[in-house]
Design an enzyme around this catalytic site. Structure first.
Site, mmCIF file in Angstrom:
data_model
loop_
_atom_site.group_PDB
_atom_site.id
_atom_site.type_symbol
_atom_site.label_atom_id
_atom_site.label_comp_id
_atom_site.label_asym_id
_atom_site.label_seq_id
_atom_site.Cartn_x
_atom_site.Cartn_y
_atom_site.Cartn_z
ATOM 1 N N THR A 75 0.815 -1.214 0.000
ATOM 2 C CA THR A 75 0.000 0.000 0.000
ATOM 3 C C THR A 75 0.850 1.267 0.000
ATOM 4 O O THR A 75 1.850 1.360 0.717
ATOM 5 C CB THR A 75 -0.923 0.001 1.237
ATOM 6 O OG1 THR A 75 -1.799 -1.122 1.155
ATOM 7 C CG2 THR A 75 -1.747 1.275 1.309
ATOM 8 N N SER B 251 -6.196 0.123 -3.038
ATOM 9 C CA SER B 251 -6.911 -0.926 -3.771
ATOM 10 C C SER B 251 -6.389 -1.104 -5.197
ATOM 11 O O SER B 251 -6.319 -2.224 -5.706
ATOM 12 C CB SER B 251 -8.410 -0.605 -3.815
ATOM 13 O OG SER B 251 -8.964 -0.581 -2.515
ATOM 14 N N GLY C 48 2.756 -2.734 8.342
ATOM 15 C CA GLY C 48 2.911 -3.399 9.631
ATOM 16 C C GLY C 48 4.323 -3.914 9.823
ATOM 17 O O GLY C 48 4.955 -4.406 8.894
ATOM 18 N N ARG D 248 -28.541 -11.296 33.237
ATOM 19 C CA ARG D 248 -29.189 -10.056 33.661
ATOM 20 C C ARG D 248 -30.705 -10.213 33.650
ATOM 21 O O ARG D 248 -31.294 -10.605 32.644
ATOM 22 C CB ARG D 248 -28.781 -8.906 32.738
ATOM 23 C CG ARG D 248 -29.422 -7.555 33.062
ATOM 24 C CD ARG D 248 -28.998 -7.052 34.442
ATOM 25 N NE ARG D 248 -29.664 -5.811 34.790
ATOM 26 C CZ ARG D 248 -29.090 -4.603 34.658
ATOM 27 N NH1 ARG D 248 -27.880 -4.497 34.188
ATOM 28 N NH2 ARG D 248 -29.763 -3.533 35.006
ATOM 29 N N GLY E 202 -25.183 -0.544 29.894
ATOM 30 C CA GLY E 202 -24.054 0.220 30.398
ATOM 31 C C GLY E 202 -22.836 -0.636 30.665
ATOM 32 O O GLY E 202 -21.696 -0.196 30.476
ATOM 33 N N THR F 72 -11.378 -2.889 5.715
ATOM 34 C CA THR F 72 -10.583 -2.105 4.764
ATOM 35 C C THR F 72 -9.350 -2.848 4.272
ATOM 36 O O THR F 72 -9.105 -2.911 3.071
ATOM 37 C CB THR F 72 -10.160 -0.771 5.407
ATOM 38 O OG1 THR F 72 -11.332 -0.041 5.786
ATOM 39 C CG2 THR F 72 -9.334 0.065 4.445
ATOM 40 N N GLU G 213 -6.566 -5.803 3.260
ATOM 41 C CA GLU G 213 -6.708 -6.974 2.382
ATOM 42 C C GLU G 213 -7.836 -6.774 1.371
ATOM 43 O O GLU G 213 -8.418 -7.727 0.869
ATOM 44 C CB GLU G 213 -6.936 -8.253 3.195
ATOM 45 C CG GLU G 213 -5.748 -8.701 4.016
ATOM 46 C CD GLU G 213 -4.560 -9.148 3.164
ATOM 47 O OE1 GLU G 213 -4.772 -9.539 2.006
ATOM 48 O OE2 GLU G 213 -3.431 -9.094 3.666
ATOM 49 N N ASP H 132 -10.611 -3.275 0.311
ATOM 50 C CA ASP H 132 -11.783 -2.547 0.789
ATOM 51 C C ASP H 132 -13.042 -3.338 0.433
ATOM 52 O O ASP H 132 -13.184 -3.851 -0.676
ATOM 53 C CB ASP H 132 -11.823 -1.165 0.133
ATOM 54 C CG ASP H 132 -13.085 -0.406 0.481
ATOM 55 O OD1 ASP H 132 -13.103 0.251 1.523
ATOM 56 O OD2 ASP H 132 -14.055 -0.498 -0.300
#
Length: 666
Positions: A187, A193, A226, A366, A453, A474, A476, A478
């Protein structure tokens, strides 16, 4: 009176259809406008009637776990047990970017050198086992899962898949044992892409027998790489291969190729001359991965550093390839890199399993409100909560089997190198990766909301899961671009269908039955008669395939029409939303098909099958059925508490609140 009569389910609609075609059409139109009362109104009475005749559902969690996790359960348990035994390697809730990056590297080193788990050995030889390890590692920390993927699937995978024996012999052991941490530099700042549009150059110098790597402008800076910012020592750099010529042009562009470029000294770890490395900084998620930016200024590498499986340059500067064109070489190169896309789809299902497990266990724990003067009821007893979570649970199972099918196809492709299967896996991985990751991203927010919450507390993981997973949509590829690839492939197959060509494996149902689907009436309106029919798997699959066939036919007609005035690109853009819907429809058909096949192999419960795919009028009751076995179904994912790591999602309801309150200091 006649109109009112037609709105009721006909006791013998087939007889009416045979004798009165016009009445049949009116009857079905009326059903669309005013569905049968038994399927729409008086829902409580309808549900009671269904419940009365329904049998008690029973699930063997242990047997289902064995069926789900398969033969690689043992290696996943080794991953879980190793990190459970090393509290110092577990990612804390609050951690800085730099600390997280160093922890991630220690985690990966521990996995490989201490636990003795060597993922790289399975990248090519046993992809099933590699993806099983990746799923388990990602469950421990998603940043660790991505860092492992960069090292072994991307950097390592590019060396063994795009290189030849000399590259494997030289680099395999160092990649495997982490002496050669590396990057995958594809990239660019201006191009992601559109890989064929990359601007980085690799110019061959025949005088020195070297390639010269250059970043010609800021838009060509390698971005989001990366392992680059801190730990990488090598990079697979994708660049246009340029050869000097004696003609008027002076240079020949042979298309995008991959090159091994050392970026740091192996001993001192200093950045090498001509290379500039900068940090992409703090991200929305995955901050354990050290993404960096790379610029190259006349960086020289040996000619042998060209990964030359699909194209090579001789000492005298001659280019040779077994493939006749730039486009063919480019397609072959990307075909060998599809493993990353396969892994993302598979890993996304793993993330969804964790989120669904936490949300459902908490929803069973819950209790809130209820009938007057009676105990409060579980929030999962509310129809609205079932509507949120039960189809999601069923979809998780469906995605599990669909991505397993994808891994099977990928493994077969790696062994056979069959050209048709390569194209098939490319399209299927694009569609499943796009569909599953988009679904998971939406589901993570729904799971957080379903836990109220307490879902907002960082310790219960929804925030980190959501942030870390978000980028799956996104990288590998989009998702919108990938769905267009699926649509394009479907249209290509459609054209070949009517020109007598061959079909790829994935689209078998189009090859075998497109004519039938295009000629028959809509199965939803023509077979509305009974609930049992609506829940029949064959009917459901017919309905999904009918929809895809109709969308495909109408898309082809629209494109043909608009191409006359707008050209091919303009027509595509004019029909883009239609094409995306087509791609999603097709992928849903594939998912349903693989889910039904899996259920046939292991007779589960009809409720699970219907929970995700039945007609909308039945979803409330089907969700109610699945709710009754929800605990068993999430337990079958076999995720220990030290893997889910969310107090509100613990297996033991007795300990859940006590564990949770400890985090607040009680």
């Amino acid at each position: 009176m006649e109109t009112h009569k037609s709105l009721s389910p006909d006791p013998n609609p087939a007889a009416e259809d045979d004798d009165h075609p016009a009445a049949r059409r009116i009857h079905r139109l009326a059903l669309h406008l005013n569905p049968p009362q038994g399927l729409h109104s008086h829902g409580d009475l309808r549900m009671l009637a269904c419940a009365a005749k329904g049998k008690q559902l029973d699930v063997s969690t242990q047997e289902l776990t064995e069926y789900m996790r398969g033969k690689h359960r043992d290696v996943q348990e080794r991953v879980y047990e190793y990190f459970n035994s090393r509290p110092d390697l577990q990612t804390p809730i609050e951690i800085s970017k730099d600390e997280h990056r160093e922890l991630c590297m220690r985690q990966l080193l521990g996995l490989v050198r201490e636990a003795g788990i060597r993922p790289f050995r399975y990248v090519a030889e046993d992809p099933f086992k590699y993806f099983a390890i990746a799923e388990a590692v990602g469950s421990v920390d998603m940043s660790l899962g991505i860092k492992m993927g960069v090292q072994y699937s991307l950097w390592g995978g590019s060396v063994i898949n795009l290189g030849t024996k000399k590259h494997r012999d030289k680099y395999f052991e160092g990649i495997d044992n982490l002496e050669y941490p590396g990057c995958f530099a594809m990239t660019e700042l201006h191009h992601g892409s559109n890989v064929q549009g990359l601007q980085t150059t690799a110019t061959f110098d025949p005088l020195t027998d070297e390639f010269v790597i250059d970043t010609p402008n800021d838009g060509a800076i390698k971005w989001w790489i990366g392992n680059a910012a801190v730990h990488g020592k090598f990079a697979t750099v994708f660049a246009k291969l340029l050869l000097p010529t004696h003609d008027i042009k002076g240079i020949a562009d042979m298309g995008v190729h991959a090159f091994i470029v050392p970026i740091r000294d192996l001993k001192t770890h200093k950045t090498l001359p001509g290379i500039e490395i900068n940090d992409c900084g703090h991200k929305v998620g995955l901050n354990g991965v050290d993404n960096g930016a790379l610029r190259f200024r006349s960086v020289r590498i040996p000619r042998d550093n060209l990964l030359n499986r699909f194209g090579d340059v001789s000492r005298d500067g001659k280019y040779t390839s077994s493939l006749p064109s730039i486009n063919k070489r480019f397609a072959a190169t990307l075909g060998e890199l599809v493993g990353g896309r396969v892994g993302l789809g598979y890993s996304s299902v793993g993330v969804l399993k964790i989120a669904v497990t936490i949300a459902i266990r908490y929803s069973l724990l819950r209790q809130q409100f209820g009938p007057p003067k009676q105990p409060e009821v579980s929030i999962l007893d509310y129809q609205s909560h079932q509507h949120k979570l039960m189809p999601m649970l069923a979809s998780t199972y469906a995605f599990h089997f669909a991505t397993l099918h994808l891994v099977e196809k990928y493994s077969e492709m790696k062994k056979s190198h069959d050209e048709q299967l390569v194209g098939d896996v490319h399209a299927l991985s694009a569609g499943l990766k796009a569909y599953v990751t988009s679904f998971t991203a939406k589901s993570l927010s729904i799971c957080r909301e379903a836990c109220g919450g307490h879902g907002y507390a960082a310790v219960n993981r929804f925030g980190s899961l959501r942030n870390d997973h978000d980028i799956f949509q996104t990288f590998e590829g989009d998702n919108t671009v990938l769905l267009q690839q699926v649509a394009g492939d479907l249209l290509k197959q459609y054209q070949q269908k009517f020109q007598g060509g061959t079909f790829a494996v994935t689209w078998n149902y189009l090859r075998e039955s497109m004519n039938a689907y295009l000629s028959q009436p809509n199965p939803v309106t023509s077979r509305w008669e009974s609930e049992d029919h609506l829940r029949d798997p064959k009917f459901q699959l017919d309905a999904f395939r009918y929809r895809t066939s109709r969308l495909l036919q109408s898309a082809a007609m629209r494109l043909r029409k608009h191409s006359k005035t707008l050209g091919s690109f303009g027509a595509w853009n004019r029909c883009l939303n239609h094409l995306l819907t087509l791609a999603e429809s097709h992928i849903e058909s594939v998912i349903l098909e693989k889910f039904i096949e899996a259920i046939k192999r292991y007779i589960l419960v009809s409720a699970l099958e219907g929970g995700s795919f039945a007609i909308h009028k039945l979803t409330e009751y089907l969700s109610f059925q699945v709710r009754n076995i929800a605990r068993e179904l999430v337990d079958a994912f076999d995720l220990p508490d030290h893997v889910t790591r969310a107090p509100i999602g613990m297996q033991s309801t007795v300990e859940a609140y006590s564990q949770y309150t400890q985090y607040a200091g009680f």
